[in-house]
Design a protein around this motif. Structure first.
Motif, short mmCIF file in Angstrom:
data_model
loop_
_atom_site.label_atom_id
_atom_site.label_comp_id
_atom_site.label_asym_id
_atom_site.label_seq_id
_atom_site.Cartn_x
_atom_site.Cartn_y
_atom_site.Cartn_z
N SER A 45 -32.79 0.14 -9.56
CA SER A 45 -32.10 -1.61 -9.59
C SER A 45 -31.24 -1.67 -8.32
CB SER A 45 -31.46 -1.28 -10.94
OG SER A 45 -29.89 -0.48 -11.16
N ILE B 28 -28.49 -5.98 -4.64
CA ILE B 28 -28.66 -5.78 -6.49
C ILE B 28 -29.51 -7.11 -7.17
CG2 ILE B 28 -28.17 -4.48 -8.79
CD1 ILE B 28 -25.76 -3.50 -6.95
N GLN B 29 -29.17 -8.37 -7.05
CA GLN B 29 -28.70 -9.44 -7.26
C GLN B 29 -30.27 -10.47 -7.02
OE1 GLN B 29 -26.75 -9.05 -5.55
NE2 GLN B 29 -25.65 -9.88 -4.60
N ILE C 58 -35.82 -6.70 -11.48
CA ILE C 58 -35.58 -6.14 -11.96
C ILE C 58 -34.28 -5.82 -13.11
CG2 ILE C 58 -35.50 -3.09 -12.22
CD1 ILE C 58 -36.80 -3.25 -9.21
N ARG C 59 -34.64 -5.26 -14.29
CA ARG C 59 -33.39 -5.45 -15.30
C ARG C 59 -33.69 -4.11 -16.13
NH1 ARG C 59 -32.65 -9.16 -12.52
NH2 ARG C 59 -32.97 -11.02 -12.53
N LEU C 60 -32.20 -3.68 -16.23
CA LEU C 60 -32.17 -2.45 -16.54
C LEU C 60 -31.38 -2.63 -17.63
CD1 LEU C 60 -31.41 1.03 -16.44
CD2 LEU C 60 -29.64 0.32 -14.49
N TYR D 232 -29.33 -1.18 -20.43
CA TYR D 232 -28.77 0.45 -20.44
C TYR D 232 -28.50 1.01 -22.05
CZ TYR D 232 -26.00 0.51 -16.33
OH TYR D 232 -25.96 0.34 -14.56
N GLY E 285 -28.14 -13.93 -17.08
CA GLY E 285 -28.85 -13.91 -15.82
C GLY E 285 -29.50 -15.27 -16.35
N ARG F 71 -31.25 -10.11 -23.65
CA ARG F 71 -30.19 -10.59 -21.89
C ARG F 71 -31.18 -10.17 -20.72
NH1 ARG F 71 -24.36 -7.67 -21.26
NH2 ARG F 71 -25.99 -6.25 -20.72
N ALA F 72 -31.42 -8.87 -20.54
CA ALA F 72 -32.67 -8.47 -20.02
C ALA F 72 -33.85 -9.13 -19.58
CB ALA F 72 -33.06 -6.98 -19.98
#
Lengths: 270, 354
Positions: free
Chosen positions: B47, B69-70, B74-76, B78, B96, B143-144
């Motif tokens: 990411s 990154i932005q 690709i979304r992570l 956690y 997002g 959210r991702a």
């Protein structure tokens, strides 16, 4: 066993002794203030409040100290963020420099600032053609107040940012936020309470400053200097009502801001 | 779609060395490894949250190793969800989309659809710290997913959940994958790997030791570590009473009140019971065989795999049995149906924790 346990928790003689010591400390803080209040009559207070010089000084003290705190927050808060997040060479030196104003004697701080804004200084000479006189101006007052109170803001803001989990910032970056957006929408709101409390501390500390200000600007006169002047020219009896009035105004604002910042953090939903 | 080439990075005394892997469109890859082998670091490298010292990461043919990154699609998610505590669930979901300056009506409709799909529409105005673990995980997934990522990275998405939410989220992930989402999921739990992965990537000491379909990895483990780790589908912790103590030919393994006879000479104490899924015999009636272990249970899941059909049976503990498609039809097996399970004491293994 049980009995002795309870004894230890509640009636340990040593702890009682410590509490007694604490009581003395509290008394030491409260007694002088209380006696000052008690020795001031309502009539004296009203008369003092009608005194234009007193009112002007209080107003001047309030707005210069607030301006200083707010103006420097634009420089100090982003810097505090860097201090909280990044490692860089000489970071220890930099944090040491930030704490310097706390250990510099305030009169010495005043002398130092005077050197920078006096008419022979670079800054003073630059201001002169514009018709600005820096010494004995609100500008000088703000500079002196900010110099001695800035560490409180920077340290509080840094601690606030440090308490924001870095993972939340990473999560925001990962969701497509630019670094400035992460700072404004995640880091700043989450550290806001600490920053606000730092601002209040800086403001309160700046407002009570005497030593540094008296050297760079005796006039226009701020309240701490006015109190000193009344005392040295007329005596205790005349200085006391001004002190009480100034203290009341400060306490009022201080308590108000504390209440405001102490409110439970609301979750933004709309 | 994703191609990771020889990435290398050192963090303190931890190293990821010469790690290469690929992910194809629509794959569900589970990166399996003990904690501390660098699974999370790998996700952070993908990411862009972590820079690698050398090596490249390519997405759809573009080298994104040094992309911001932005800018990466690709979304992570956690492990602890990392929901923004000062924003409501709705604002978290919108985060997002706001970054992409999505117009309000579009944003509303995306959030609405997603909330319904994830069953979180009733939570919109709640603060994250009032959510249960399962709810928070749904919100984090939502959210991702809101920005429709090319690749979804999940860091131990099930490990902090209670069993109920665990199976719910697992179902959700299966559905996301079915809808075409490419997913890389890291975990230390082989059960997750088996039930979700189309491909398993095994990590050990900062590098990949084996890659393959779950059945490949299971049946042909390439190292002893792998063998112990995933070689056996039924891998159940519990307490053993040794043969000596039971004054019997077999030792007795107990878990959740279920007692299993094991032919082994291990001493009493905690450990893991292991049984290959292929060694379990299922029947619709109690049958007399040479198998010492006979139980009645309920089928809780039927999962098709490339090497047969895995039936999960609850006999007080969950056992996984590998059967053929034909057996499933012959026994008319279905989720919720009672079934009889038998296996031989000599097929069981026990690894002591002591």
């Amino acid at each position: 066993m049980n009995k002795s346990n309870r004894f230890q928790h509640n009636f340990e003689p040593l702890h009682l002794f410590f509490m007694g010591l604490g009581g003395l400390v509290i008394l030491f803080i409260v007694a002088p203030l209380l006696s000052m209040f008690l020795k001031t009559s309502g009539v004296q207070l009203i008369e003092t409040a009608q005194d234009l010089e007193v009112r002007n000084s209080i107003w001047l003290t309030l707005w210069t100290s607030m301006t200083g705190a707010l103006a420097f927050s634009f420089l100090a808060v982003p810097f505090a963020y860097i201090l909280a997040r990044k490692e860089f060479p000489l970071k220890r030196l930099v944090t040491g420099i930030i704490d310097l104003p706390i250990v510099v004697p305030h009169s010495a701080a005043g002398i130092a600032i005077l050197g920078v804004i006096s008419r022979d200084s670079l800054l003073g000479r630059a201001a002169e053609p514009l018709g600005l006189r820096l010494v004995s101006s609100p500008f000088a007052i703000i500079a002196a107040m900010s110099f001695v109170s800035l560490p409180f803001l920077i340290n509080a803001a840094r601690d606030g940012f440090m308490a924001v989990p870095e993972r939340l910032e990473k999560a925001a970056l990962n969701l497509g936020a630019s670094p400035i957006r992460v700072f404004l929408t995640i880091s700043l709101p989450l550290a806001w309470k600490s920053i606000l409390s730092g601002l209040i501390l800086m403001w309160a500390r700046g407002m009570s400053e005497f030593g540094a200000v008296v050297i760079v600007a005796y006039h226009p006169i701020i309240s701490p200097i006015l109190i000193y002047e009344r005392f040295s020219s007329f005596g205790l009896k005349y200085a006391r009502p001004v002190s009480v009035l100034f203290l009341c105004v400060c306490l009022l604002i201080f308590i108000l801001l504390r209440l405001l910042s102490g409110r439970r953090n609301h979750v933004e939903s709309r | 779609m994703l191609k990771v080439d020889n990435i290398h990075l050192t963090l303190g005394n931890f190293t990821i060395s010469d790690l290469s892997m690929t992910a194809e469109e629509g794959e569900y890859i589970v990166v399996l490894g003990m904690s501390g082998v660098g699974k999370t670091v790998l996700l952070e490298v993908l990411s862009g949250l972590q820079k690698c010292d050398r090596g490249t990461v390519c997405l759809d043919g573009t080298d994104i190793t040094h992309h911001k990154i932005q800018r990466r699609p690709i979304r992570l998610v956690y492990q602890d969800q990392a929901l923004f505590p000062h924003l409501s669930v709705q604002k978290n979901l919108e985060f997002g989309l706001r970054c992409q300056k999505t117009p309000r009506p579009v944003m509303n409709s995306i959030v609405k659809t997603l909330s319904e799909q994830l069953k979180i529409d009733h939570l919109q105005n709640r603060a994250p710290d009032t959510l249960s673990g399962g709810e928070a995980q749904r919100v984090a997934l939502g959210r991702a997913m809101a920005t429709n990522p090319r690749l979804l990275l999940l860091d131990e998405p099930l490990s902090a959940l209670d069993p109920q939410s665990r199976s719910e989220i697992q179902m959700l992930l299966r559905n996301l994958h079915r809808d075409g989402q490419t997913i890389i999921h890291v975990t230390h739990d082989y059960e997750e790997a088996v039930s979700l992965a189309t491909r398993i990537v095994l990590m050990e000491n900062g590098t990949i030791v084996q890659t393959g379909s779950p059945s490949e990895v299971f049946r042909n483990p390439k190292s002893r570590f792998v063998a112990r780790f995933v070689g056996v589908r039924n891998f159940i912790p519990g307490e053993l009473t040794s043969a000596e103590e039971t004054r019997n030919e077999t030792a007795s393994f107990a878990r959740n009140g279920v007692r299993i006879a094991i032919m082994c000479d291990a001493g009493s104490g905690p450990g893991h019971f292991m049984l290959r899924s292929e060694d379990i015999i299922l029947s619709n009636h109690a049958v007399e065989t040479s198998a010492l272990n006979r139980f009645e249970g309920t089928i809780t899941d039927i999962i098709p795999t490339s090497r047969g059909i895995e039936a999960v049976i609850d006999i007080g503990i969950r056992l996984s049995a590998m059967v053929t498609r034909r057996s499933v039809q012959q026994l008319s097996m279905a989720v919720g149906k009672p079934i009889f399970v038998s296996f031989k004491a000599t097929a069981c293994r026990f690894i002591s924790n002591i």
